[in-house]
Design an enzyme around this catalytic site. Structure first.
Site, PDB file in Angstrom:
ATOM      1  N   TYR A 276      37.176  36.134  38.677  1.00 53.50           N
ATOM      2  CA  TYR A 276      37.221  35.582  40.026  1.00 53.50           C
ATOM      3  C   TYR A 276      36.572  36.545  41.019  1.00 53.50           C
ATOM      4  O   TYR A 276      35.768  36.141  41.863  1.00 53.50           O
ATOM      5  CB  TYR A 276      38.669  35.301  40.428  1.00 53.50           C
ATOM      6  CG  TYR A 276      38.832  34.826  41.852  1.00 53.50           C
ATOM      7  CD1 TYR A 276      38.361  33.572  42.238  1.00 53.50           C
ATOM      8  CD2 TYR A 276      39.456  35.629  42.810  1.00 53.50           C
ATOM      9  CE1 TYR A 276      38.503  33.134  43.549  1.00 53.50           C
ATOM     10  CE2 TYR A 276      39.599  35.190  44.117  1.00 53.50           C
ATOM     11  CZ  TYR A 276      39.123  33.950  44.484  1.00 53.50           C
ATOM     12  OH  TYR A 276      39.272  33.513  45.780  1.00 53.50           O
TER      13      TYR A 276
ATOM     14  N   SER B  17      36.302  36.270  49.805  1.00 50.08           N
ATOM     15  CA  SER B  17      37.658  36.732  49.527  1.00 50.08           C
ATOM     16  C   SER B  17      37.692  38.250  49.619  1.00 50.08           C
ATOM     17  O   SER B  17      36.669  38.920  49.394  1.00 50.08           O
ATOM     18  CB  SER B  17      38.090  36.289  48.126  1.00 50.08           C
ATOM     19  OG  SER B  17      39.325  36.883  47.750  1.00 50.08           O
TER      20      SER B  17
END
Length: 264
Positions: free
Chosen positions: A157, A144
């Protein structure tokens, strides 16, 4: 379409929805045989049947939670027995929860680490000896932009995706000696059901909806890159540019972008 994967065996984790499902469709269109892994049995079985009927390729669904490392080993043994050589692994299984550090529970943090990091490592560990013996293969890890550029409400995250990138970068250098390619995929927000968990309030999606990536385009980029020496796929380009600037001028970016970052 990618003619290089015709007749090849591809494993995709987290394949029952989002970009995992889209990548499975794109791979089947190119004539690849697929082992699809996901927790949701009805969805994975339905997708496998659809792809078999529509494209005439071999597709088998494997209901599996990648947090269960013993089950991962068993499933990969079954895949090897069913398909023979394994040519590609796409580690796509993952989820996020957008909360400030003091609000996210330990169980939520552990869940993200178990799936996003340890599950990915477990799946990689199962295929790497096979690919090493073959002398070729391709491992794709879906990370990501959050792994490059942490922001408020995604500290846990981002930590999990930082770990994915660290693992991927080391793995790439190790695997190259055996003819195995390794690619990291770093997308920004994608218009999928990822945000039903990550953003329960819908605030983040509402604020960034116009910037969200089309999942079909992301999937197409990944499938097109298979068996090429692509080190990273970074989407969208402007967001990756922001990540690069952050690495060079972190204090400036944190100050200037503070208000925007809190739109999660």
């Amino acid at each position: 379409m990618n003619s290089k994967i015709q007749g090849k065996t591809i494993i995709i984790t987290g394949a029952s929805g989002g970009i995992g499902e889209r990548m499975a469709i794109k791979a089947a269109e190119s004539g690849a045989n697929l082992a699809l892994i996901a927790r949701r049995t009805p969805l994975i079985d339905g997708l496998a049947a659809k792809l078999r009927d529509q494209y005439g390729v071999k597709v088998v669904g494997y209901p599996l939670d990648v947090r269960d490392h013993e089950a991962v080993a068993k499933a990969f043994r079954e895949i090897k027995a069913e398909f023979g050589p394994i040519h590609v692994l796409i580690n796509n299984a993952g989820f996020g929860i957008f909360k400030e550090a003091h609000e996210v529970s330990f169980e939520e943090v552990k869940g993200m680490i178990d799936v996003n990091v340890l599950g990915l490592m477990a799946c990689t560990g199962e295929v790497l000896p096979i690919m090493k013996e073959q002398g070729y293969g391709h491992i794709v890890n879906i990370a990501s932009q959050a792994g490059k550029f942490a922001s408020p409400k995604s500290s846990a995250y981002s930590a999990s995706k930082h770990a994915v990138l660290g693992f991927t970068n080391g793995l790439r250098m190790e695997a190259k000696r055996y003819g195995v390619l390794v690619t990291a995929v770093n997308p920004g927000p994608i218009a999928t059901d990822f945000f039903t968990i990550a953003d329960e309030s819908g605030t983040y999606v509402k604020n960034v909806e116009k910037f969200m990536l089309n999942p079909d385009k992301v999937a197409d980029k990944v499938i097109h890159a298979l068996f090429t020496s692509k080190r990273e796929i970074n989407l969208p380009r402007w967001m990756n540019t922001g990540s690069l600037f952050y690495q060079l001028f972190p204090g400036v970016i944190e100050t200037v972008g503070n208000r925007f970052f809190f739109k999660k």
